[in-house]
Design a protein around this motif. Structure first.
Motif, PDB file in Angstrom:
ATOM      1  N   LEU A 119       1.156   6.217   2.142  1.00 54.69           N
ATOM      2  CA  LEU A 119       0.409   6.869   1.862  1.00 54.69           C
ATOM      3  C   LEU A 119      -0.282   7.861   1.485  1.00 54.69           C
ATOM      4  O   LEU A 119      -0.597   8.746   1.252  1.00 54.69           O
ATOM      5  N   PHE A 120      -1.007   7.891   2.554  1.00 50.96           N
ATOM      6  CA  PHE A 120      -2.224   8.045   4.323  1.00 50.96           C
ATOM      7  C   PHE A 120      -1.462   9.705   4.189  1.00 50.96           C
ATOM      8  O   PHE A 120      -1.849  11.047   4.035  1.00 50.96           O
ATOM      9  N   LEU A 121      -0.395   9.550   4.688  1.00 52.21           N
ATOM     10  CA  LEU A 121       0.812  10.919   4.948  1.00 52.21           C
ATOM     11  C   LEU A 121       0.990  12.294   3.336  1.00 52.21           C
ATOM     12  O   LEU A 121       0.683  12.988   4.154  1.00 52.21           O
ATOM     13  N   THR A 122       0.812  11.043   2.429  1.00 56.22           N
ATOM     14  CA  THR A 122       1.795  11.688   0.992  1.00 56.22           C
ATOM     15  C   THR A 122       0.101  12.261   0.613  1.00 56.22           C
ATOM     16  O   THR A 122      -0.171  13.987   0.365  1.00 56.22           O
ATOM     17  N   ARG A 123      -1.308  11.555   0.459  1.00 60.36           N
ATOM     18  CA  ARG A 123      -2.371  12.166   0.468  1.00 60.36           C
ATOM     19  C   ARG A 123      -2.957  13.505   1.540  1.00 60.36           C
ATOM     20  O   ARG A 123      -3.553  14.095   1.209  1.00 60.36           O
ATOM     21  N   SER A 124      -2.163  12.921   2.409  1.00 57.93           N
ATOM     22  CA  SER A 124      -3.118  13.582   3.785  1.00 57.93           C
ATOM     23  C   SER A 124      -2.295  15.364   3.960  1.00 57.93           C
ATOM     24  O   SER A 124      -3.008  16.096   3.546  1.00 57.93           O
TER      25      SER A 124
END
Length: 186
Positions: A119-124
């Motif tokens: 989720l972090f990578l997607t949002r980032s």
């Protein structure tokens, strides 16, 4: 030392179209009119009658001036976009700052376990692409504003000088005066 009087109003203004070297005025003692020639002895560019060339340079400046004045009148009818561009620049910079703050908060959410790595990578990636888009938009606004400043400079500085040059060029007595005015606008 004896100072030479300038006889070439085009001195320092014209360069050879073939080799890029400065052109010079060549007087003739046999009664022929002076010509403009390339200073480069190895260049095969042919000379041109000095007075014809001087007239053509003046015509080119007049043609540029007429076209610029016409364009300038058309653009005066448009909405003055300087305020719009400055507002857009400010808003875009604010949006970039907000997105960078979101990116920083995103790291905190990963560190405290609120977000998974995926989720972090997607949002980032989404935030990074948005920042990239905003920076490109900002650059576009700044380039348009810069071009507007150049046009403003041309309207305020070059157009009056070019108009004066055309008005007085053939009435001046001195090639030095002509040369000084030419160098101000070329």
């Amino acid at each position: 030392p004896v100072s030479k009087e300038l006889k070439n109003s085009l001195a320092g203004v014209l360069v050879c179209g073939k080799c890029g070297k400065p052109m010079q005025r060549r007087p003739y003692s046999n009664g022929n009119p002076p010509s403009m020639i390339c200073r480069n002895k190895n260049c095969n560019n042919i000379g041109c009658d000095y007075e014809v060339l001087e007239t053509q340079v003046l015509k080119a400046i007049k043609s540029w001036l007429d076209g610029y004045i016409l364009d300038s009148k058309v653009s005066k009818d448009k909405f003055d976009e300087t305020k719009f561009l400055n507002d857009s620049i400010s808003k875009t910079m604010l949006e970039i700052a907000k997105m960078e703050t979101r990116r920083d908060k995103l790291c905190n959410l990963l560190e405290d376990g609120t977000y998974s790595r995926e989720l972090f990578l997607t949002r980032s990636n989404h935030i990074i692409s948005e920042i990239t888009r905003l920076k490109a938009e900002l650059k576009g606004y700044q380039e348009i504003l810069k071009q507007g400043e150049k046009e403003k400079h041309t309207n305020q500085e070059l157009i009056p000088k070019a108009s004066k040059l055309i008005e007085v060029f053939n009435t001046m007595l001195s090639p030095q005066e002509k040369n000084t005015l030419l160098k101000e606008i070329v």
